[in-house]
Design a protein around this motif. Structure first.
Motif, short mmCIF file in Angstrom:
data_model
loop_
_atom_site.label_atom_id
_atom_site.label_comp_id
_atom_site.label_asym_id
_atom_site.label_seq_id
_atom_site.Cartn_x
_atom_site.Cartn_y
_atom_site.Cartn_z
N ARG A 185 0.83 -1.21 0.00
CA ARG A 185 0.00 0.00 0.00
C ARG A 185 0.86 1.25 0.00
O ARG A 185 0.57 2.21 -0.74
N LEU A 186 1.93 1.26 0.80
CA LEU A 186 2.81 2.42 0.82
C LEU A 186 3.52 2.61 -0.51
O LEU A 186 3.63 3.72 -1.04
N CYS A 187 4.01 1.50 -1.06
CA CYS A 187 4.74 1.59 -2.33
C CYS A 187 3.83 2.04 -3.46
O CYS A 187 4.23 2.86 -4.29
N HIS A 188 2.61 1.53 -3.51
CA HIS A 188 1.69 1.96 -4.57
C HIS A 188 1.34 3.44 -4.42
O HIS A 188 1.17 4.15 -5.42
N THR A 189 1.24 3.91 -3.18
CA THR A 189 0.98 5.33 -2.96
C THR A 189 2.15 6.17 -3.45
O THR A 189 1.96 7.20 -4.11
N LEU A 190 3.37 5.74 -3.15
CA LEU A 190 4.55 6.45 -3.64
C LEU A 190 4.59 6.45 -5.17
O LEU A 190 4.90 7.46 -5.80
N LEU A 191 4.29 5.32 -5.77
CA LEU A 191 4.35 5.22 -7.23
C LEU A 191 3.34 6.14 -7.90
O LEU A 191 3.58 6.65 -9.00
N ARG A 192 2.22 6.37 -7.25
CA ARG A 192 1.18 7.22 -7.85
C ARG A 192 1.43 8.71 -7.61
O ARG A 192 1.07 9.53 -8.46
N HIS A 193 2.01 9.06 -6.47
CA HIS A 193 2.01 10.47 -6.07
C HIS A 193 3.38 11.11 -5.91
O HIS A 193 3.47 12.33 -5.78
N ASP B 39 6.80 12.69 -7.00
CA ASP B 39 7.33 13.27 -8.23
C ASP B 39 8.83 13.04 -8.39
O ASP B 39 9.42 13.49 -9.37
N ASP B 40 9.46 12.36 -7.44
CA ASP B 40 10.88 12.06 -7.52
C ASP B 40 11.06 10.68 -8.16
O ASP B 40 10.70 9.65 -7.58
N LEU C 267 7.37 17.55 -17.51
CA LEU C 267 7.66 17.64 -16.08
C LEU C 267 9.12 17.38 -15.74
O LEU C 267 9.65 17.95 -14.78
N GLU C 268 9.79 16.51 -16.49
CA GLU C 268 11.16 16.15 -16.16
C GLU C 268 12.18 16.62 -17.19
O GLU C 268 13.39 16.48 -16.97
N GLY C 269 11.70 17.13 -18.31
CA GLY C 269 12.62 17.57 -19.34
C GLY C 269 12.78 16.56 -20.46
O GLY C 269 12.50 15.37 -20.28
N SER C 270 13.22 17.05 -21.60
CA SER C 270 13.34 16.19 -22.78
C SER C 270 14.39 15.10 -22.59
O SER C 270 14.27 14.00 -23.15
N GLU C 271 15.45 15.38 -21.82
CA GLU C 271 16.48 14.37 -21.61
C GLU C 271 15.93 13.16 -20.88
O GLU C 271 16.27 12.01 -21.19
N GLY D 155 12.67 7.08 -22.22
CA GLY D 155 11.42 6.36 -22.37
C GLY D 155 10.69 6.22 -21.05
O GLY D 155 11.06 6.83 -20.04
N LEU D 156 9.66 5.40 -21.05
CA LEU D 156 8.86 5.17 -19.85
C LEU D 156 9.35 3.92 -19.13
O LEU D 156 9.48 2.86 -19.73
N HIS D 157 9.62 4.06 -17.85
CA HIS D 157 9.96 2.92 -17.03
C HIS D 157 8.69 2.42 -16.31
O HIS D 157 7.68 3.12 -16.24
N GLN D 158 8.77 1.23 -15.78
CA GLN D 158 7.62 0.68 -15.07
C GLN D 158 7.24 1.55 -13.88
O GLN D 158 6.05 1.69 -13.56
N TRP D 159 8.21 2.15 -13.22
CA TRP D 159 7.90 3.01 -12.06
C TRP D 159 7.38 4.38 -12.48
O TRP D 159 6.96 5.17 -11.65
#
Length: 295
Positions: A12-20, A22-23, A113-117, A122-126
């Protein structure tokens, strides 16, 4: 260390971190901790997989299936693992255009949000839970309108009727509405027994059980306010009895579908008594598996 926080690798904590969160580095740590097995568990898990395969394929034990997959699918609509794979593959291929379009949208949000670099990686699972939540917040009004439009095509009485029809057509299960005694209803005061009895009696006179009366009650009640008369409240808890021509009585299902003040607001189901036939429980040894402690 100073300036850092340690949290448990709780789903539950990890899923909350993954959703919210920004780091991206925190999301990466949460994802890897959540999906990485403790090294000491790997030999145990390997032995469990081998034991599961042996138990599934041994002659005289569960009819000696070809594999664990065959054993799992033995009582399902599709019994051949190859057919299941083909079905899943066809669904995945059909969804590829939509998946690519959504991935492109998420990648554009990541670049903003994070810049073009960062987007070049690409998109990671996290990344997926976080940017999906961002995209949903952007499209909230569109999603709400689309959900309302879709819901208009699935009124409650039609959904219940469709489920009953599926049970009858696919599995030969007969469904009828039974009386709800006071000691089986969780409504305050246990009201509804007399009304349910009247419903069933009237419906039996028409033939075809009380489903017709039940559906009619849902149709008339789903558009009313939460403060309803006792005759309508009788429809809030409905007992469906399921039978099969060969296996006889299968069990009962209690439906409490209409909103009222103080009622749990989300979809839920609760098993009063499991319908599976199981051997008597035996004491289990302590689990040798070790949990992931922190992230």
């Amino acid at each position: 260390p100073p300036g850092t926080t340690t949290v448990r690798a709780d789903p539950r904590l990890c899923h909350t971190l993954l959703r919210h969160c920004d780091d991206a580095s925190v999301r990466r740590s949460a994802y890897l901790s959540l999906h990485t097995s403790c090294a000491r568990n790997l030999p145990v898990l390997r032995e469990l997989v081998l034991a599961r395969h042996h138990a599934s394929t041994t002659e005289g034990h569960h009819d000696g299936f070809e594999s664990f997959a065959h054993r799992t699918l033995a009582d399902k609509m599709i019994t051949d693992p190859a057919e299941v794979k083909a079905f899943l593959r066809s669904v995945a291929e059909g969804l590829q255009p939509l998946a690519r379009a959504e991935a492109e949208e998420l990648l554009n949000i990541k670049a903003q949000l994070e810049g073009s670099e960062a987007a070049v990686e690409g998109l990671h699972q996290w990344d997926l839970p976080y940017y999906t939540a961002v995209a949903k917040s952007v499209h909230d009004s569109e999603v709400e309108n689309a959900s309302a439009l879709a819901a208009s095509h699935f009124p409650l009485h039609r959904c219940v009727f469709g489920l009953v029809t599926l049970c009858q057509e696919l599995f030969g299960v007969k469904v009828r509405v039974s009386q709800v005694p006071n000691n089986e209803s969780w409504l305050v005061g246990g009201d509804g027994e007399g009304e349910n009895a009247a419903q069933e009696e009237g419906a039996q006179e028409q033939g075809g059980g009380s489903l017709g009366s039940f559906m009619g009650g849902l149709l008339s009640s789903s558009s009313t306010s939460t403060s309803r008369s006792s005759s309508t409240r009788a429809l809030e808890v409905t007992k469906l009895t399921l039978t099969h021509p060969e296996h006889g009585l299968l069990g009962d299902i209690y439906l409490d579908l209409l909103p009222r003040q103080g009622k749990y607001g989300h979809a839920a189901h609760f098993t009063v008594r499991c319908g599976c036939r199981q051997p008597p429980p035996s004491p289990l040894p302590p689990s040798p598996l070790q949990p992931n402690a922190t992230t």
